[in-house]
Design a protein around this motif. Structure first.
Motif, short mmCIF file in Angstrom:
data_model
loop_
_atom_site.label_atom_id
_atom_site.label_comp_id
_atom_site.label_asym_id
_atom_site.label_seq_id
_atom_site.Cartn_x
_atom_site.Cartn_y
_atom_site.Cartn_z
N ARG A 33 49.17 73.42 44.02
CA ARG A 33 48.55 73.67 45.30
C ARG A 33 47.66 74.63 46.03
NH1 ARG A 33 46.54 67.51 47.88
NH2 ARG A 33 45.89 68.94 49.73
N ALA A 34 49.25 74.96 46.17
CA ALA A 34 49.99 76.71 47.10
C ALA A 34 49.82 77.62 46.93
CB ALA A 34 51.27 76.54 47.45
N THR A 35 49.67 77.55 45.46
CA THR A 35 49.19 78.61 44.52
C THR A 35 47.71 79.02 44.26
OG1 THR A 35 51.17 78.26 43.17
CG2 THR A 35 49.38 79.29 41.75
N ALA A 36 46.52 77.61 43.96
CA ALA A 36 44.94 77.80 44.04
C ALA A 36 45.23 78.43 45.58
CB ALA A 36 44.86 76.58 43.81
N ALA A 37 45.84 77.79 46.39
CA ALA A 37 44.76 78.16 48.08
C ALA A 37 45.37 80.09 47.68
CB ALA A 37 45.49 77.68 48.91
N LEU A 38 46.67 80.22 47.72
CA LEU A 38 47.26 81.34 47.25
C LEU A 38 45.90 82.62 47.23
CD1 LEU A 38 50.72 81.14 47.64
CD2 LEU A 38 49.52 82.35 49.23
N ASN A 39 45.46 82.25 45.88
CA ASN A 39 44.36 82.80 44.57
C ASN A 39 43.42 82.78 45.37
OD1 ASN A 39 46.39 83.24 42.58
ND2 ASN A 39 46.29 81.54 41.41
N ALA A 40 43.28 81.72 46.20
CA ALA A 40 41.99 81.92 46.28
C ALA A 40 41.34 83.16 47.18
CB ALA A 40 40.87 80.45 47.43
#
Lengths: 411, 243
Positions: free
Chosen positions: B121-128
């Motif tokens: 989820r952190a990876t997804a948020a950072l990408n977003a």
């Protein structure tokens, strides 16, 4: 918050400022190490005192002729000088229930000479049972027998100190057997050497000459004198010691025609009493040492509180942020408490190791045989955890009670 | 989704009493990008605190996602913040000497998400938020101001909150970097349908939103749609290529 996360966060927080955490831990290390080492040394001292008292003999009851008190202010003789104990008393005592062995004693200090060297030491006239009562083991030869006492044989059993005093320090104890020695100008033959017992704190038990009781009474006590300078009794077991002591006291009072026990013309020393008196001294000493060490532990705890308060102030904005993203007061409280407890636990662990090390070194040097007990380790760990909780509580409470708005704005 | 009804906030009591908010009512729907504007002392900070469930109003009701949060206890409020609100602060408030990834995962720690799920989820948020893998292991003090604020935005996003509350997010940034941050917020709003409330005192910044609520002395003086929101992405291009 999961336990693993808590451990993780605690590790990160404490390793961020290693020097500060290290110094704070040092306070606890010193406190715990000194508690463990000092208690170990105290307990070691206690058991060595106990062991040396027990080396005098086991289940031993000693009767000394007393100083019969005069009515009024008349001068009393010193204890042990009175002529009140007799061989008949000794025989009567042997009949008391639970008495294992009895030995009369007649002792004095005399000049002893052998092949040019001479010494002055205590000469004890004893019965054959004395060796068993006093735990006196033989290094060479054999101990005095009852028949030697009856036949008034001029034989002597000497301690290792006497051997080196008379025959030189390099003489082996075996060479002493068969040697002639002169006690008060009477010639005796050495028939045995006792094994070294060391000093008990009640005189050197190796610097003594034993001769048969009959011989001693005959040649040293004077004309037909049957008064003894002491009677040693061995009770059959530890539990019967009080009973034996009471029965012997009653018997001697009756035999000596004394009605008032406070006016007894003898005194009874119970070895258990000596042990417990000595133990209580060393125990007090141990408690004193532990108390001093405990103070340093408290100072260490205050160091932790100081560090945690500083940390809370420094990390005020972090606290605000954590609260803003959903940490409850309880979460924050737990986190800071965990840091304090982690510090004391690490300190406790190192402190136990260090305290153990110190005890080991003390033992190695030969100062005293330090005894690290598991109870003192558990105690040290318990105390360090308690210190972490007690001294970490206030800072953690303070962190948890921060209003997130104020904490976020904190400069 | 957000429903403010007659909210007041008074500090102190008796003659010392000071009203920071004097009866404020508005509502914000899901997917809106709203700016709350006002000079200092207008009550916008107080409003932000109540909106972000950091504080409770003296009177009035505040419904967030249908739930009345105006009378909740501290622990209940912490629970609401954990699940429904993502904060972006003027001063970033990243944990120092901590990696970008850890910073973004922090809200998930308190939400009790499993470690594996946290990283996803952190990876997804950072990408977003427009950050790539190469930044994940950086420590927060190794990043530029714009990157730091985008990490903070990613952290606000990671819990999948109903509302992202940005309090002067560009206050400590230069104009170029401010545009990058605004662009990030605009994209989150347009592409991911995030509800964003932006609190600012700068009209330039507020003009990037679709709706502007103006405060003065604790009351709303205007609440209007912005017919032509500025596009941060295009402005950035102009910035980089003034010709």
């Amino acid at each position: 918050m999961r336990t693993r996360d808590l451990i993780d966060e605690t590790y990160v927080a404490l390793s961020t400022n290693k020097a500060r955490s290290g110094l704070t831990v040092l306070g606890i290390v010193i406190g715990i190490a000194s508690v463990i080492a000092l208690v170990a040394i105290g307990q070691g001292a206690q058991s060595s005192v106990q062991a040396s008292i027990e080396s005098i003999g086991s289940n031993l009851i000693e009767i000394l002729p007393g100083a019969a008190r005069q009515i009024g202010f008349g001068a009393s003789g010193g204890r042990g000088t009175a002529r009140s104990l007799t061989l008949d008393d000794e025989r009567a005592i042997a009949q008391v229930a639970n008495v294992g062995a009895v030995s009369g004693e007649y002792s004095g200090r005399y000049q002893i000479a052998a092949s040019g060297a001479n010494t002055n030491t205590s000469v004890d006239g004893v019965d054959a049972s004395y060796a068993a009562i006093r735990n006196t083991a033989m290094d060479q030869g054999s101990f005095i027998t009852d028949s030697q006492s009856v036949s008034l044989a001029k034989v002597a059993v000497i301690g290792p100190t006497v051997v080196s005093d008379l025959f030189g320090p390099d003489t082996s104890t075996a060479n002493a057997i068969g040697q002639r020695i002169r006690i008060n100008d009477l010639q005796f033959t050495v028939i045995g050497v006792t094994r070294s017992k060391g000093s008990s704190g009640f005189g050197n038990q190796d610097d003594v000459v034993y001769i048969p009781l009959g011989t001693a009474l005959q040649y040293f006590a004077g004309n037909g004198n049957h008064f003894l300078s002491g009677i040693d009794i061995q009770a059959t077991n530890q539990t019967s010691m009080t009973q034996v002591q009471n029965d012997v006291a009653a018997l001697l009072l009756a035999r000596h025609g004394v009605n008032d026990p406070t006016k007894a013309d003898f005194s009874i020393l119970n070895q258990a009493d000596i042990v417990s008196a000595a133990s209580s001294v060393t125990q007090t000493f141990t408690i004193l040492l532990a108390a001093v060490a405990g103070i340093s532990l408290i100072v260490g705890g205050i160091g932790i509180m100081n560090m945690m308060l500083t940390t809370v102030t420094e990390r005020m904005r972090e606290i605000g942020l954590r609260k803003a993203i959903g940490a409850t007061g309880g979460d924050i409280n737990t986190q800071f408490l965990a840091e304090a407890i982690a510090l004391t636990f690490v300190g406790g662990g190192i402190g136990v190791a260090l305290g153990w090390g110190i005890s080991f070194v003390v033992t190695l040097i030969g100062l005293v045989v330090a005894q690290v007990t598991f109870s003192s380790i558990f105690l040290a760990f318990g105390v360090s955890a308690a210190i972490g909780i007690i001294f970490g509580w206030y800072p953690a409470r303070r962190a948890a009670s921060q209003n997130p708005i104020d904490a976020l704005r904190y400069e | 989704m957000i429903d403010f009804k007659d909210i007041t906030k008074t500090y102190g009591s008796g003659t010392e009493a000071y009203a920071a908010l004097r009866g404020i009512s508005f509502s914000i729907n899901e997917g809106e990008f709203v700016a709350i504007m006002g000079p200092s002392g207008s009550g916008k900070s107080t409003l932000m605190h109540i909106l972000g469930c950091l504080d409770t109003p003296t009177s009035g009701t505040y419904r967030l996602d249908g739930k009345d949060v105006s009378t909740m206890s501290d622990n209940e409020l912490a629970d609401v913040r954990k699940g429904k609100i993502g904060f972006v602060f003027q001063s970033f408030n990243l944990l120092p000497r901590t990696t970008v990834l850890r910073n973004v995962m922090l809200p998930l720690v308190y939400a009790g998400v499993s470690p594996r799920e946290r990283e996803n989820r952190a990876t997804a948020a950072l990408n977003a938020a427009g950050l790539t893998e190469e930044h994940f292991t950086h420590l927060s003090n190794q990043l530029s101001g714009g990157q730091i604020q985008r990490v903070a935005i990613a952290r606000a996003l990671v819990n999948d909150p109903a509302l992202i509350l940005a309090d002067e997010p560009t206050g400590n940034l230069d104009s170029r970097t401010s545009l990058v941050v605004l662009d990030t917020l605009q994209k989150l709003n347009r592409w991911h349908g995030r509800t964003i409330v932006l609190i600012t005192h700068e009209p330039d910044i507020a003009e990037h939103s679709e709706r502007i609520i103006r405060l003065r002395d604790g009351s709303i003086i205007s609440d209007e749609k912005n017919p032509a929101p500025r596009d941060a992405a295009r402005e950035t291009e102009l910035y980089d290529d003034p010709a």
